[in-house]
Design a protein around this motif. Structure first.
Motif, PDB file in Angstrom:
ATOM      1  N   GLU A  65       0.879  -1.177   0.000  1.00  9.64           N
ATOM      2  CA  GLU A  65       0.000   0.000   0.000  1.00  9.64           C
ATOM      3  C   GLU A  65       0.916   1.227   0.000  1.00  9.64           C
ATOM      4  O   GLU A  65       1.932   1.238   0.705  1.00  9.64           O
ATOM      5  CB  GLU A  65      -0.872  -0.024   1.264  1.00  9.64           C
ATOM      6  CG  GLU A  65      -1.969   0.995   1.241  1.00  9.64           C
ATOM      7  CD  GLU A  65      -2.940   0.817   2.428  1.00  9.64           C
ATOM      8  OE1 GLU A  65      -3.014  -0.280   3.008  1.00  9.64           O
ATOM      9  OE2 GLU A  65      -3.603   1.807   2.762  1.00  9.64           O
ATOM     10  N   PRO A  85      -7.034   6.896  -1.308  1.00  8.07           N
ATOM     11  CA  PRO A  85      -7.631   6.162  -2.418  1.00  8.07           C
ATOM     12  C   PRO A  85      -8.471   7.101  -3.295  1.00  8.07           C
ATOM     13  O   PRO A  85      -9.218   7.927  -2.772  1.00  8.07           O
ATOM     14  CB  PRO A  85      -8.518   5.123  -1.718  1.00  8.07           C
ATOM     15  CG  PRO A  85      -7.860   4.937  -0.387  1.00  8.07           C
ATOM     16  CD  PRO A  85      -7.301   6.278  -0.001  1.00  8.07           C
ATOM     17  N   HIS A 203      -3.241   0.991  -6.663  1.00  4.89           N
ATOM     18  CA  HIS A 203      -3.774   2.044  -5.793  1.00  4.89           C
ATOM     19  C   HIS A 203      -3.997   3.388  -6.483  1.00  4.89           C
ATOM     20  O   HIS A 203      -4.860   4.147  -6.056  1.00  4.89           O
ATOM     21  CB  HIS A 203      -2.873   2.224  -4.573  1.00  4.89           C
ATOM     22  CG  HIS A 203      -2.811   1.007  -3.708  1.00  4.89           C
ATOM     23  ND1 HIS A 203      -3.781   0.713  -2.777  1.00  4.89           N
ATOM     24  CD2 HIS A 203      -1.929  -0.017  -3.671  1.00  4.89           C
ATOM     25  CE1 HIS A 203      -3.482  -0.439  -2.181  1.00  4.89           C
ATOM     26  NE2 HIS A 203      -2.366  -0.900  -2.709  1.00  4.89           N
TER      27      HIS A 203
END
Ligand SMILES: C[S@@+](CC[C@H](N)C(=O)[O-])C[C@H]1O[C@@H](n2cnc3c(N)ncnc32)[C@H](O)[C@@H]1O
Length: 281
Positions: A65, A85, A203
């Motif tokens: 991430e 996000p 992402h």
């Protein structure tokens, strides 16, 4: 070594094993974030302050991430931006693109420069220009509603004028008046999907990354938009992939009304952005 720094060293190893490109920096940045201090202040924290939340953050980073999604912030030139996000995380290489634009605007004999940032994402480029070029008016354009929400948060209270719209048809009321058009558009070829780092591929929004088979569809469209928006003598600055330095300057050719098309390298000495000037009749 105090306990915290030993934990950071252990986290660095875990991140390195997971293929994170800058494991020590990220391990320190996560520790600083969890403890609410700057990275340089980690040495001053007492051992007792060590916190289990750190290992949760490390595990998220280990799963690739993006660091900035975990901390919720991205640093860009003199700015701290909110990211997460739904919006492209601003990259360090774009800082040198903005640096060139700032120098170009300062070199122009224009009291109140008019600037357009196309494909603004979080608003990073537009905000940096508004902050570093006094008396400029900066318009920023973004198509994606998700990204626009982040841009709204970041530009609130700033001088940036935000517009939702397609960069390829944007701002017709400014045609022929703009001093500088800048853009970091999507430019990755679709066929390179599998080679993109997991942080970006999984992402960053797809619309922020890919642009046709050769990655240049948006840049070709931006050439026309910039040609329409710029006044004679105005300049365009467009970021591209490090493999596109031979192609993009040809898009800004003399037949299309451009002069001085040139390609530039970033701080890692990789081809990074093209600049060109709108010809004077
Ligand atoms: C590579 S990101 C760059 C974001 C920001 N300029 C930066 O440097 O951090 C490209 C952005 O362009 C937006 N975008 C893609 N196509 C667009 C279009 N036709 N018109 C306006 N925005 C577009 C994407 O949604 C994304 O936010």
């Amino acid at each position: 070594m105090n306990l915290l720094l030993a934990e950071v060293a252990q986290a660095t190893q875990r991140l390195a094993d997971a293929g994170v490109p800058s494991p020590r920096f990220d391990a320190e940045e996560l520790a600083a974030y969890v403890h609410g201090v700057k990275r340089g202040e980690l040495h001053n924290l007492p051992d007792a302050d060590f916190d289990a939340r750190y290992w949760e953050a490390v595990a998220r980073r280990e799963a690739r991430e993006p660091l900035q999604h975990i901390t919720g912030r991205a640093f860009f030139r003199y700015l701290e931006l909110q990211v997460g996000p739904g919006v492209f995380v601003p990259r360090p290489e774009t800082e040198s693109v903005v640096g060139w634009a700032i120098d170009a605007l300062r070199a122009m004999d224009v009291a109140e420069p008019l600037v357009v940032d196309l494909c603004t994402g979080s608003g990073a480029i537009a905000l940096a220009l508004a902050q570093e070029v006094p008396r400029s008016t900066v318009h920023a354009v973004e198509l994606d509603e998700g990204a626009l929400e982040w841009a709204r948060r970041n530009t609130e209270g700033s001088r940036v004028v935000l517009h939702q719209g397609n960069a390829l048809t944007a701002l017709p009321h400014l045609d022929g008046q703009v001093d500088l058009v800048i853009s970091n558009p999507p430019y990755i070829p679709l066929e390179e999907w599998e080679y993109v780092a997991p942080e970006a591929r999984d992402h960053d929004p797809q619309m922020a990354l890919f642009s046709g088979q050769d990655g240049l569809d948006t840049i070709r469209g931006l050439e026309r938009t910039a040609g329409r928006l710029l006044r004679p003598g105005g300049v365009v600055v467009v970021e591209h992939a490090d493999t596109q330095g031979g192609q993009v300057p040809w898009i800004f050719n003399e037949e299309a009304g451009w002069t001085d098309a040139a390609d530039h390298r970033d701080l890692n000495n990789r081809p990074r952005f093209t600049t060109a000037r709108k010809a004077t009749p």
